[in-house]
Design an enzyme around this catalytic site. Sequence first.
Site, mmCIF file in Angstrom:
data_model
loop_
_atom_site.group_PDB
_atom_site.id
_atom_site.type_symbol
_atom_site.label_atom_id
_atom_site.label_comp_id
_atom_site.label_asym_id
_atom_site.label_seq_id
_atom_site.Cartn_x
_atom_site.Cartn_y
_atom_site.Cartn_z
ATOM 1 N N TYR A 158 0.837 -1.197 0.000
ATOM 2 C CA TYR A 158 0.000 0.000 0.000
ATOM 3 C C TYR A 158 0.876 1.253 0.000
ATOM 4 O O TYR A 158 0.741 2.128 -0.864
ATOM 5 C CB TYR A 158 -0.895 -0.028 1.236
ATOM 6 C CG TYR A 158 -1.869 1.123 1.360
ATOM 7 C CD1 TYR A 158 -2.986 1.218 0.538
ATOM 8 C CD2 TYR A 158 -1.692 2.105 2.342
ATOM 9 C CE1 TYR A 158 -3.889 2.265 0.680
ATOM 10 C CE2 TYR A 158 -2.591 3.145 2.488
ATOM 11 C CZ TYR A 158 -3.693 3.217 1.658
ATOM 12 O OH TYR A 158 -4.590 4.258 1.798
ATOM 13 N N LYS A 173 1.348 3.694 -3.194
ATOM 14 C CA LYS A 173 0.893 5.093 -3.176
ATOM 15 C C LYS A 173 2.055 6.046 -3.439
ATOM 16 O O LYS A 173 1.881 7.101 -4.050
ATOM 17 C CB LYS A 173 0.264 5.411 -1.815
ATOM 18 C CG LYS A 173 -1.083 4.726 -1.582
ATOM 19 C CD LYS A 173 -2.198 5.400 -2.363
ATOM 20 C CE LYS A 173 -3.562 4.879 -1.943
ATOM 21 N NZ LYS A 173 -4.671 5.510 -2.683
ATOM 22 N N ARG A 219 -10.564 -1.583 10.534
ATOM 23 C CA ARG A 219 -9.917 -0.355 11.010
ATOM 24 C C ARG A 219 -10.354 -0.077 12.441
ATOM 25 O O ARG A 219 -11.372 -0.583 12.921
ATOM 26 C CB ARG A 219 -10.279 0.824 10.104
ATOM 27 C CG ARG A 219 -9.512 0.775 8.799
ATOM 28 C CD ARG A 219 -9.670 2.053 8.019
ATOM 29 N NE ARG A 219 -10.640 1.898 6.959
ATOM 30 C CZ ARG A 219 -10.753 2.737 5.932
ATOM 31 N NH1 ARG A 219 -9.974 3.779 5.840
ATOM 32 N NH2 ARG A 219 -11.655 2.537 5.007
ATOM 33 N N VAL A 234 -11.606 2.461 14.152
ATOM 34 C CA VAL A 234 -12.880 3.090 14.531
ATOM 35 C C VAL A 234 -14.029 2.106 14.323
ATOM 36 O O VAL A 234 -14.879 1.910 15.216
ATOM 37 C CB VAL A 234 -13.111 4.401 13.743
ATOM 38 C CG1 VAL A 234 -14.498 4.951 14.011
ATOM 39 C CG2 VAL A 234 -12.046 5.438 14.101
ATOM 40 N N SER A 235 -14.053 1.445 13.162
ATOM 41 C CA SER A 235 -15.144 0.499 12.901
ATOM 42 C C SER A 235 -15.072 -0.689 13.854
ATOM 43 O O SER A 235 -16.102 -1.128 14.390
ATOM 44 C CB SER A 235 -15.127 0.040 11.444
ATOM 45 O OG SER A 235 -13.813 -0.060 10.981
ATOM 46 N N ASN A 236 -13.869 -1.212 14.105
ATOM 47 C CA ASN A 236 -13.732 -2.327 15.050
ATOM 48 C C ASN A 236 -14.252 -1.958 16.433
ATOM 49 O O ASN A 236 -15.063 -2.681 17.016
ATOM 50 C CB ASN A 236 -12.260 -2.726 15.195
ATOM 51 C CG ASN A 236 -11.872 -3.860 14.256
ATOM 52 O OD1 ASN A 236 -12.606 -4.179 13.327
ATOM 53 N ND2 ASN A 236 -10.722 -4.452 14.495
ATOM 54 N N ASP A 244 3.482 -1.178 12.419
ATOM 55 C CA ASP A 244 2.379 -0.292 12.817
ATOM 56 C C ASP A 244 2.970 1.068 13.253
ATOM 57 O O ASP A 244 3.754 1.133 14.198
ATOM 58 C CB ASP A 244 1.637 -0.940 13.992
ATOM 59 C CG ASP A 244 0.250 -0.387 14.202
ATOM 60 O OD1 ASP A 244 -0.713 -1.061 13.815
ATOM 61 O OD2 ASP A 244 0.132 0.722 14.754
ATOM 62 N N ARG A 294 1.030 9.586 14.522
ATOM 63 C CA ARG A 294 0.616 10.200 13.261
ATOM 64 C C ARG A 294 -0.251 11.413 13.544
ATOM 65 O O ARG A 294 -1.234 11.328 14.280
ATOM 66 C CB ARG A 294 -0.160 9.177 12.437
ATOM 67 C CG ARG A 294 -0.237 9.549 10.994
ATOM 68 C CD ARG A 294 -1.064 8.587 10.238
ATOM 69 N NE ARG A 294 -0.374 7.392 9.812
ATOM 70 C CZ ARG A 294 -0.988 6.234 9.595
ATOM 71 N NH1 ARG A 294 -2.269 6.119 9.832
ATOM 72 N NH2 ARG A 294 -0.318 5.199 9.159
#
Length: 325
Positions: free
Chosen positions: A148, A152, A189, A191-193, A276, A280
């Site tokens: 990724y 990018k 991710r 937030v969703s987890n 990880d 950030r």
Amino acid sequence: MGGSHKRILVTGGAGFLGTQLCTRLVEAGHDVICVDNFFTSQKSNVAHLLSMPNFELLRHDVTHPLWLEVDEIYNLACPAAPGHYQYNPIKTMKTSVLGAINMLGMAKRCRAKILQASTSEVYGDPEVHPQPESYRGSVNPIGTRACYDEGKRAAETLFMDYWRSNKVNIRIIRIFNTYGPGMHPYDGRVVSNFIQQAITGQDITIFGDGSQTRSFCYRDDLVEGMIRMMEGPDEFVGPVNLGNPGEFTIKELAELVIEQTGAKSKLINKPLPSDDPKQRKPDITLAKKWLNWEPTVPLRQGLGKTIEWFRSIDMRRYRPPTPNY
Ligand code: NAD
Ligand code: UDP
């Protein structure tokens, strides 16, 4: 958004950010073509647009050439969540690189303006904090996130070279962690987890000790910044950071989700995935100066709307990425 009526292509337009972007552009009266292979999305995400005369949906994979006539291209096609982009890492790299080449070729032929959805991942595990655009990053080129991150980075290189060599009118945005209604509930991710775990009474999985930080930007703020960048002055091609400078540890996020959902979930620790990033946070000086943009939705408020959305969805409508991708 002022300006005249345009023909606008959005690749990855059925995804989390793409859906919101297509909705905004259709509402503004533009002719919008959404191209997607539905790897991490589904047709139902854009169901509310299908009956609109100025919206068109095309199932297509951007690693293959495409011939359309358009004025602007937003290139968003690419899985964004670690679990999704690591599912088929070679395909992820192809999507970033071949997708960029195909879309830049189209932009060159049509003289279209083209925006690349790049990422804070180009900074890798950063030693400079917060991260300004001038920081060149610390990416492990052979790690599990490299498909990724390096994909990018290569796409950014292609964009800059098409700009320098072929005078293609480009824009590059570097998106920091974005969340909100419409996130894929299986994207893994944070937030969703955490929200899913909290509202279904499961324990909350903190990877590592939870001291790593992220900055979370609400979806609508991000899409506003994206449109401003596309419509901004030609002399500012970016890259520009778009993200919310509010910085939270993952443990703080977990505690906030528990507080806002009223859940009884316990926090449990799981191993930290490799590479990880420890911290950030965007430096958004350039976005403020050139786009007069900064986020308006604080995390607490954005989480509230996202939790409400997660409570409202029918999980049977969603599936993990398809194995024959
Ligand atoms: P998403 O996974 O919801 O959306 C990506 C979309 O691209 C999906 O609809 C997917 O089906 C489609 N797609 C994937 N491969 C494709 C291919 N080969 N051909 C055609 N379509 C393809 O992710 P998102 O969060 O909406 O992210 C959109 C863009 O923004 C991505 O390029 C991502 O890298 C970038 N970005 C997002 C974030 C974030 O926090 N959401 C952060 C940094 C960068
Ligand atoms: N994370 C976590 N628990 C989870 C999912 C993620 O602690 O259930 C952590 C992950 O290790 C990372 C941060 O949350 O430090 C953000 O992860 P995400 O996958 O959302 O995005 P990233 O910024 O790492 O691409």
